[in-house]
Design a protein around this motif. Structure first.
Motif, short mmCIF file in Angstrom:
data_model
loop_
_atom_site.label_atom_id
_atom_site.label_comp_id
_atom_site.label_asym_id
_atom_site.label_seq_id
_atom_site.Cartn_x
_atom_site.Cartn_y
_atom_site.Cartn_z
N ALA A 128 -2.90 18.61 -16.55
CA ALA A 128 -3.34 17.21 -16.48
C ALA A 128 -4.06 16.91 -15.07
CB ALA A 128 -3.66 16.62 -17.83
N PRO A 129 -4.73 16.88 -14.20
CA PRO A 129 -4.70 16.28 -13.11
C PRO A 129 -5.55 15.29 -12.66
CG PRO A 129 -5.88 18.64 -12.83
CD PRO A 129 -5.31 18.08 -13.77
N THR A 130 -5.28 14.17 -12.45
CA THR A 130 -5.68 12.82 -12.54
C THR A 130 -7.76 12.72 -11.82
OG1 THR A 130 -4.88 11.54 -10.26
CG2 THR A 130 -3.73 11.71 -12.88
N VAL A 131 -7.92 12.50 -12.02
CA VAL A 131 -9.56 12.39 -11.17
C VAL A 131 -9.56 11.50 -9.66
CG1 VAL A 131 -11.06 12.82 -13.04
CG2 VAL A 131 -10.57 10.23 -12.18
N TRP A 132 -8.67 10.32 -10.10
CA TRP A 132 -8.28 9.21 -9.07
C TRP A 132 -6.87 9.23 -7.83
CZ3 TRP A 132 -3.59 7.32 -9.54
CH2 TRP A 132 -3.17 7.93 -10.50
N ALA A 133 -6.67 10.64 -7.86
CA ALA A 133 -5.10 10.81 -7.20
C ALA A 133 -5.79 10.67 -5.70
CB ALA A 133 -4.55 11.65 -7.65
N PHE A 134 -6.85 11.53 -5.41
CA PHE A 134 -7.58 11.18 -4.12
C PHE A 134 -8.07 10.18 -3.34
CE2 PHE A 134 -10.55 12.18 -1.12
CZ PHE A 134 -10.15 13.27 -0.09
N ASP A 135 -8.83 9.87 -4.03
CA ASP A 135 -9.10 8.43 -3.83
C ASP A 135 -7.99 7.19 -3.67
OD1 ASP A 135 -11.87 9.07 -4.21
OD2 ASP A 135 -11.55 8.64 -5.99
N ILE A 136 -7.09 6.88 -4.19
CA ILE A 136 -6.14 6.05 -4.15
C ILE A 136 -5.59 6.51 -2.91
CG2 ILE A 136 -3.75 5.20 -5.06
CD1 ILE A 136 -6.07 4.17 -6.29
N ALA A 137 -4.93 7.94 -2.54
CA ALA A 137 -4.06 8.80 -1.51
C ALA A 137 -5.08 8.21 -0.85
CB ALA A 137 -4.40 10.05 -1.88
N TYR A 138 -6.05 8.56 -0.02
CA TYR A 138 -7.05 7.74 0.95
C TYR A 138 -7.30 6.98 1.38
CZ TYR A 138 -11.94 7.11 -0.13
OH TYR A 138 -13.19 6.89 -0.29
N MET A 139 -7.24 5.44 0.22
CA MET A 139 -7.75 4.61 0.71
C MET A 139 -5.92 3.33 1.07
SD MET A 139 -10.64 3.12 -1.97
CE MET A 139 -12.30 3.98 -2.72
N ALA A 140 -5.34 4.21 0.25
CA ALA A 140 -3.81 3.73 0.66
C ALA A 140 -3.12 4.19 2.04
CB ALA A 140 -2.49 4.16 -0.42
N ASN A 141 -3.42 5.38 2.40
CA ASN A 141 -3.04 5.41 3.30
C ASN A 141 -3.53 5.52 4.90
OD1 ASN A 141 -1.31 7.43 5.13
ND2 ASN A 141 -2.99 9.04 5.35
N GLY A 142 -4.98 5.03 4.23
CA GLY A 142 -5.71 3.91 5.00
C GLY A 142 -5.60 3.19 6.04
N ALA A 143 -5.23 2.01 4.85
CA ALA A 143 -4.17 0.67 3.94
C ALA A 143 -3.01 0.91 5.10
CB ALA A 143 -4.62 0.17 2.99
N VAL A 144 -2.37 1.54 4.81
CA VAL A 144 -0.97 1.42 5.40
C VAL A 144 -1.50 1.89 6.86
CG1 VAL A 144 1.12 2.60 5.59
CG2 VAL A 144 0.39 2.08 3.96
N ALA B 227 1.02 -1.24 -0.18
CA ALA B 227 0.39 -0.03 -0.02
C ALA B 227 0.73 1.42 0.11
CB ALA B 227 -0.32 0.25 0.80
N THR B 228 2.09 1.41 0.79
CA THR B 228 2.86 2.38 0.80
C THR B 228 3.53 2.56 -1.00
OG1 THR B 228 3.72 2.17 2.73
CG2 THR B 228 4.68 3.41 1.39
N VAL B 229 3.57 1.44 -1.66
CA VAL B 229 4.35 1.50 -3.12
C VAL B 229 3.39 2.29 -3.68
CG1 VAL B 229 5.09 0.18 -4.88
CG2 VAL B 229 6.10 -0.42 -2.49
N ILE B 230 1.77 1.94 -3.94
CA ILE B 230 0.40 2.13 -4.49
C ILE B 230 0.57 4.19 -4.39
CG2 ILE B 230 -1.68 2.33 -4.34
CD1 ILE B 230 -1.77 -0.65 -4.19
N LEU B 231 0.72 4.14 -3.15
CA LEU B 231 0.73 5.51 -2.35
C LEU B 231 1.39 6.18 -3.23
CD1 LEU B 231 -0.93 7.98 -0.40
CD2 LEU B 231 0.77 6.71 1.61
N THR B 232 3.09 5.66 -3.12
CA THR B 232 4.26 7.04 -3.27
C THR B 232 3.57 7.50 -5.15
OG1 THR B 232 5.16 5.81 -1.22
CG2 THR B 232 6.22 6.79 -3.41
N ALA B 233 3.21 6.34 -5.50
CA ALA B 233 3.61 5.59 -7.05
C ALA B 233 2.65 6.94 -7.78
CB ALA B 233 3.36 4.33 -7.07
N ALA B 234 1.48 6.40 -6.43
CA ALA B 234 0.54 7.18 -7.34
C ALA B 234 0.40 8.61 -7.79
CB ALA B 234 -0.93 7.00 -6.55
N MET B 235 0.85 9.52 -5.85
CA MET B 235 1.30 10.59 -6.13
C MET B 235 2.53 11.67 -6.25
SD MET B 235 -0.87 11.69 -3.65
CE MET B 235 -1.55 10.72 -4.41
N VAL B 236 3.02 10.41 -7.07
CA VAL B 236 3.96 10.98 -7.85
C VAL B 236 3.49 11.13 -9.08
CG1 VAL B 236 6.01 10.61 -9.06
CG2 VAL B 236 6.30 10.13 -6.47
N TYR B 237 2.66 10.17 -9.30
CA TYR B 237 2.20 10.79 -10.65
C TYR B 237 1.03 11.25 -11.16
CZ TYR B 237 -0.02 9.68 -14.87
OH TYR B 237 -0.69 9.69 -16.01
#
Length: 151
Positions: A22-38, A2-12
């Motif tokens: 061109a900001p993504t529509v999914w970054a916020f969702d990935i961030a809170y879900m991966a952070n909660g999972a971590v 989950a840490t790798v996913i969080l880091t990769a999503a935030m860098v992207y």
């Protein structure tokens, strides 16, 4: 993971937003879900490693037998049942979300939420099991501390 996913999503997201405009529509969702999972997947490990922050000023001045009794009682009688109930609720929410295909309703991306709920359920179940293990360990240490106190 989950840490790798969080880091990769935030860098992207940072690259997409500031380099390509061109900001993504999914970054916020990935961030809170991966952070909660971590967080939730790590709490049982932290307890196992005895790395939780606590104030030992009073605890170090009390007899080891008393400390083991308090810790065993707290873990087995209060915290393990509480986390067990939270685990039950999390598992039932996960199953409901999986069966219904529930999606995040406040997100424009609208991802399925059952994988996130599953991480929550696994983390809470692991914490419950670790609390039982640590409580039993404290009770066993209570017996060995009592044997050391005898002349």
């Amino acid at each position: 993971m989950a840490t790798v996913i969080l880091t990769a999503a935030m860098v992207y997201e940072v690259l997409a937003r500031y380099v390509f405009g061109a900001p993504t529509v999914w970054a916020f969702d990935i961030a809170y879900m991966a952070n909660g999972a971590v967080f939730l997947l790590g709490i049982a490990y932290v307890l196992r490693e005895d790395s939780h922050i606590r104030i030992d000023v009073l605890r170090n001045r009390l007899p080891a037998r008393f400390n083991h009794a308090v810790q065993g009682g707290l873990y087995l009688l209060i915290l393990a049942p509480f986390f067990g109930m939270l685990s039950w609720i999390a598992v039932s929410h996960t199953l409901r979300a999986w069966r219904s295909g529930e999606v995040e309703t406040v997100s424009p991306w609208a991802p399925l939420v059952w994988p996130f709920y599953l991480c929550i359920a696994i983390g809470l179940l692991a914490m419950t099991l670790q609390l039982v293990a640590e409580g039993l360990r404290a009770v066993c240490d209570l017996g060995s501390a009592a044997a050391k106190d005898r002349p």
